[in-house]
Design a protein around this motif. Structure first.
Motif, PDB file in Angstrom:
ATOM      1  N   ILE A 104       0.836  -1.208   0.000  1.00 42.49           N
ATOM      2  CA  ILE A 104       0.000   0.000   0.000  1.00 42.49           C
ATOM      3  C   ILE A 104       0.868   1.254   0.000  1.00 42.49           C
ATOM      4  N   MET A 105       1.970   1.235   0.752  1.00 41.30           N
ATOM      5  CA  MET A 105       2.873   2.394   0.757  1.00 41.30           C
ATOM      6  C   MET A 105       3.457   2.624  -0.633  1.00 41.30           C
ATOM      7  N   TRP A 106       3.775   1.552  -1.334  1.00 43.54           N
ATOM      8  CA  TRP A 106       4.279   1.669  -2.694  1.00 43.54           C
ATOM      9  C   TRP A 106       3.192   2.251  -3.601  1.00 43.54           C
ATOM     10  N   LEU A 107       1.963   1.763  -3.452  1.00 40.05           N
ATOM     11  CA  LEU A 107       0.836   2.273  -4.241  1.00 40.05           C
ATOM     12  C   LEU A 107       0.597   3.759  -3.942  1.00 40.05           C
ATOM     13  N   LYS A 108       0.789   4.122  -2.689  1.00 44.59           N
ATOM     14  CA  LYS A 108       0.637   5.527  -2.295  1.00 44.59           C
ATOM     15  C   LYS A 108       1.690   6.380  -3.003  1.00 44.59           C
ATOM     16  N   SER A 109       2.922   5.895  -3.087  1.00 45.47           N
ATOM     17  CA  SER A 109       3.981   6.645  -3.760  1.00 45.47           C
ATOM     18  C   SER A 109       3.697   6.816  -5.257  1.00 45.47           C
ATOM     19  N   LEU A 110       2.882   5.941  -5.809  1.00 44.36           N
ATOM     20  CA  LEU A 110       2.496   6.022  -7.222  1.00 44.36           C
ATOM     21  C   LEU A 110       1.261   6.898  -7.432  1.00 44.36           C
TER      22      LEU A 110
END
Length: 149
Positions: free
Chosen positions: A44-50
């Motif tokens: 989710i943190m990676w998705l947030k960065s995107l």
């Protein structure tokens, strides 16, 4: 391009958000997928960065998909019937432009005349310029009224 795990987490987050119409905890996504919560939180943190996920901290916090997330996974974007905060109305040159207010974070109230907020809206905001009169009308349960430029 998303990995299969990233896509699976994003699709599950969107599904849970559409079902419950509230911020979703990483634990809920993990349980729905049968995956480790730490792994899901990292994804989710990676998705947030995107730019595919937004988050809010605190007891009522969690995660919600952005409009970009709906586009990436090919799901119809939310309409006014899915609004969680109400609508944003911009008055300009005698016209009114209406947008679905999908999320709002009040950054601070600095005095009786000054307030800063970030509002996520659905729709083409190209006609809106700095200084235009903006009015936010919330859904009745939130009872929020804000007007400013």
């Amino acid at each position: 391009m998303l990995t299969s795990l990233q896509r699976e987490v994003l699709e599950t987050l969107v599904s849970l958000y559409e079902r419950h119409k509230r911020m979703i905890k990483s634990k809920e996504v993990a349980e729905a997928l049968g995956k480790d919560e730490g792994t899901v939180r990292n994804v989710i943190m990676w998705l947030k960065s995107l730019g595919l996920v937004e988050s809010r901290t605190g007891p009522a916090g969690g995660y919600m998909p952005t409009l970009k997330a709906y586009e990436v996974i090919g799901v119809q974007t939310p309409t006014l019937s899915h609004v969680t905060y109400g609508q944003v109305i911009v008055e300009k040159d005698g016209n009114q432009y209406r947008y679905a207010a999908l999320d709002m974070e009040i950054m601070g109230i600095f005095g009786s005349d000054t307030m800063k907020a970030v509002v996520t809206v659905s729709g083409n905001i190209a006609p809106v310029e700095k200084g235009d009169l903006v009015r936010v009308e919330s859904v009745p349960v939130r009872k929020l009224r804000w007007r400013g430029g």
